[in-house]
Enzyme design. Structure first.
Site, PDB file in Angstrom:
ATOM      1  N   HIS A 141       0.826  -1.213   0.000  1.00 60.04           N
ATOM      2  CA  HIS A 141       0.000   0.000   0.000  1.00 60.04           C
ATOM      3  C   HIS A 141       0.860   1.263   0.000  1.00 60.04           C
ATOM      4  O   HIS A 141       0.478   2.287   0.562  1.00 60.04           O
ATOM      5  CB  HIS A 141      -0.958   0.011   1.197  1.00 60.04           C
ATOM      6  CG  HIS A 141      -1.960  -1.097   1.198  1.00 60.04           C
ATOM      7  ND1 HIS A 141      -3.138  -1.050   0.483  1.00 60.04           N
ATOM      8  CD2 HIS A 141      -1.943  -2.309   1.801  1.00 60.04           C
ATOM      9  CE1 HIS A 141      -3.806  -2.172   0.656  1.00 60.04           C
ATOM     10  NE2 HIS A 141      -3.105  -2.966   1.452  1.00 60.04           N
ATOM     11  N   ASN A 181     -10.297  -2.857   2.107  1.00 62.42           N
ATOM     12  CA  ASN A 181      -9.954  -2.873   0.691  1.00 62.42           C
ATOM     13  C   ASN A 181     -11.197  -2.629  -0.147  1.00 62.42           C
ATOM     14  O   ASN A 181     -12.315  -2.601   0.368  1.00 62.42           O
ATOM     15  CB  ASN A 181      -9.336  -4.225   0.289  1.00 62.42           C
ATOM     16  CG  ASN A 181      -7.951  -4.443   0.881  1.00 62.42           C
ATOM     17  OD1 ASN A 181      -7.183  -3.516   1.044  1.00 62.42           O
ATOM     18  ND2 ASN A 181      -7.644  -5.683   1.193  1.00 62.42           N
TER      19      ASN A 181
END
Length: 716
Positions: A101, A174
């Site tokens: 990420h 997510n």
């Protein structure tokens, strides 16, 4: 004495020391070497502190252009503390990027409870409809580094920090509701496999390579997430147009101590929309910052993106009846079986002031929950509860990362934790431990625990579980690796199924190990025989023997909620339309189309061969972007208003021809005037329901015309 000032009356808080006013009058002076010095004007008052450039300790700087030397051409002196501090800070101004990420974009906003649920949870934010709290959201890709592109095929992080009055709540999820693995002990292996291959350092931000698919082929639990990752969910049109999920099963706890399971959903008000693969690849070349720019510009223009917060609520009796384990992060609960109940709305209304200070330093912790929300025994979640706290110390360099403004709670926080690197608070008194009796001597004894209002963990731990056993084992239902991938695939439209098959062919075509390709296809046979055959044919390999399933898959009823195309919102709001014009175009027609688009909530972007003032019928008109730098992949639909001679000239321009070819190939609406016909013909654009006269553009609308796709590309 005031706690905010020292004995000299000077302020002693970082917030009292802005980096500068930004409006300082300067005097330009050229140095001996011709370098420009912008010095503070003599008119500035000596006590106007914000006007004067200083080092980090407040010493005013006389020259910010030259280092201190022993003579005009001599060596630089070690005593130049201004130079040393400036270079020292520069050398350390980049922190280790996130392991995953790393590529992220963030924004501030507000969350509002739209439906109170005090009977289900004692969480303060859900006690009263209309209650609000600030939020910070960070969207991200997973596999690539901080400098990678915005539009690869990848899972997207959707992390929300809610600054509630009872502490920070970090819902770290997510845009895909399931995950690749069931147990956190496999997370390092997953990430190692999907990152750049260890010996060669590539590919960057891509999963189409040997090590990832080798791991996937050996981990059948990953097949559900693979279906999502190979679908259009993994190539979103915009961060504003994707769903978010908490992934795990959490728990609500009410004032009576009663618990219910809960799964969290963020549903975009603009609806879900994706790109297609060819488009995503071309966007990466046209604008590597496509998603970041899209989010920033929408907020900057006041077109604030919003998501509804929904929950799926259920008890142990419901959980026990399901053919899957609700604590398995590779599984979801179909919305048809358990509808999502909307209880709030999040609106992002402010861009960050400083990308590094906020987006890059934001630290999200799944352990940040508030009274009324609790964990479950999901083994992936349990591992995350350790991992995130541990990684913040590595990235941010100090256990005091909670003092960084973007991470600090907006409610009071008090404890006996002291010191540590980069301590910015200045605790007073001797009380750094408890119990203590310092209050009996008239001193500050510090804060104390509150059994009545403090966080208490949900006590039950016997739901189909014997807590007396210590086992390295997975629950039996975790062994069903294929029923939900089958559910997902069979819930898609024919066109979406073709996209999934084509994505698998593309990814596996990059794999150089024959046995890895065969193994993955053998697992696809447990999901859908038709899918496996399509992929095998696309790879030009024989259909391998079906992989043995650890638990026989079952058929589940298709779920329309899993399809993007079945739930598409055909609307202009939040969408961007490119309008091509050139010399002689009708300004009135352009203005009318632009006004109609904006009235419907869309954005019109004018494109022309040149960006300066162009002579058009009715005056002059400036373009927002130059044709070669504004390809149609950047827009949701296109239109053209051209004179025949201008169109004939553009028909010789590859960028103009490609502009229409891509829009047609990406199944977008194309509105064109009769004068554009020669250019339309050159691009081999064929008439269909989405290729319309420009006066019918608003009737047709901004949408994808998927019936066109078989005519423009071969899909698996």
């Amino acid at each position: 004495m005031s706690k905010s000032k020292n004995s000299s009356g000077q302020k002693n808080s970082l917030r009292d020391h802005p980096p500068g006013s930004g409006q300082v009058p300067t005097e330009a002076v050229l140095g001996a070497g011709g370098e420009l010095h912008q010095n503070v004007s003599a008119k500035i008052a000596d006590d106007d502190g914000a006007a004067f450039l200083t080092d980090n300790f407040g010493h005013r700087i006389s020259d910010n252009q030259n280092s201190l030397k022993a003579g005009e051409r001599g060596p630089t002196l070690l005593e130049d503390f201004v130079l040393r501090e400036k270079i020292f800070h520069f050398d350390h101004e980049r922190i280790p990027e996130r392991i995953v990420h790393a590529r992220g974009s963030g924004a501030h906003g507000v969350f509002e409870c739209t439906k109170a649920i005090p009977g289900l949870t004692k969480a303060s934010i859900f006690q009263k409809a209309g209650g609000t709290c600030p939020v910070f959201v960070r969207f991200s890709t997973v596999a690539g580094g901080a400098g990678s592109i915005d539009t690869p095929r990848d899972v997207r992080g959707f992390a929300v920090k809610l600054y509630t009055d009872t502490g920070n709540w970090d819902l770290v999820g997510n845009n895909i509701p399931v995950f690749f693995i069931q147990d956190a002990i496999k997370f390092p292996d997953l990430v190692h496999s999907v990152k750049m291959e260890a010996d060669r350092g590539y590919p960057q931000a891509a999963s189409a390579h040997d090590t990832f698919w080798d791991f996937i082929g050996l981990m059948p639990e990953s097949m559900h997430t693979i279906m999502w990752a190979m679908s259009d969910r993994a190539i979103p049109r915009s961060l504003r147009m994707m769903e978010g999920f908490g992934v795990h099963t959490f728990r609500f706890v009410n004032e009576k101590g009663e618990g219910k399971f809960v799964k969290f959903h963020w549903k975009p008000v603009l609806g879900i929309q994706s790109t297609i693969w060819d488009e995503a690849v071309k966007i990466a070349g046209a604008d590597p910052d496509f998603h970041r720019r899209d989010l920033f510009e929408a907020i900057d223009a006041g077109d604030f993106p919003a998501w509804d917060l929904g929950v799926q609520l259920f008890d142990e009796a419901f959980a026990a009846k399901q053919p899957y384990d609700v604590l398995d992060a590779t599984k979801l609960i179909p919305e048809e079986d358990l509808p999502v109940e909307i209880i709030g709305r999040m609106t992002l209304n402010r861009n960050v002031d400083n990308f590094f200070a906020e987006t890059e330093q934001a630290a999200f912790l799944p352990t940040n929950i508030i009274p009324g929300i609790d964990f479950t025994n999901d083994p992936l979640l349990q591992g995350r509860l350790f991992s995130y706290l541990d990684t913040q110390k590595s990235r941010l360099g100090t256990t005091n990362f909670h003092q960084i403004p973007i991470n600090a709670p907006k409610c009071p926080f008090h404890n006996f934790q002291r010191d540590g690197m980069m301590q910015t608070l200045v605790p007073t008194g001797r009380a750094n431990y408890e119990p203590n009796s310092l209050v009996e001597a008239g001193e500050d004894g510090g804060p104390r625990a509150s059994p009545e209002t403090g966080f208490t963990t949900f006590t039950a731990n016997d739901e189909r579980n014997d807590p007396g056993q210590k086992l390295r084992i997975r629950a039996e239902l975790f062994a069903d690796h294929y029923s939900q991938p089958r559910l997902f695939y069979r819930s898609q439209t024919d066109n979406e199924q073709a996209h999934i098959a084509s994505a698998l062919v593309f990814e596996l075509s990059k794999v150089t190990l024959d046995h890895v390709r065969a193994r993955v296809v053998s697992r696809l046979r447990n999901i859908d025989e038709g899918l496996a055959k399509r992929v095998a044919e696309g790879l030009a390999i024989d259909l391998p023997e079906k992989a043995k399933a650890a638990r026989a898959p079952i058929d589940m009823a298709p779920s329309d909620a899993l399809s993007i195309q079945k739930r598409a919102k055909d609307m202009l709001k939040g969408r961007k339309v490119g309008i091509l014009f050139a010399d002689g175009s009708d300004k009135a027609a352009i203005d009318a189309l632009k006004a109609a688009i904006e009235k419907a909530g869309g954005t019109a972007f004018l494109v022309a061969p040149k960006v300066g003032g162009i002579k058009v019928k009715g005056g002059t008109l400036k373009a927002d972007g130059q044709l070669a730098g504004s390809p149609s992949v950047l827009f949701d639909a296109v239109a053209s208003i051209l004179m025949p001679d201008a169109a004939a000239k553009l028909a010789k321009d590859g960028a103009a021809v490609q502009w229409f070819m891509d829009a047609y190939g990406h199944c977008k609406t194309i509105g064109h005037c009769s004068g554009s016909q020669i250019l339309i013909d050159k691009a081999n654009v064929q008439p269909d329901e989405g290729v319309v006269p420009v006066e019918d553009f608003m009737k047709t609308g901004v949408k994808r015309h998927w019936a066109r796709e078989p005519h423009v590309r071969d899909l698996a």
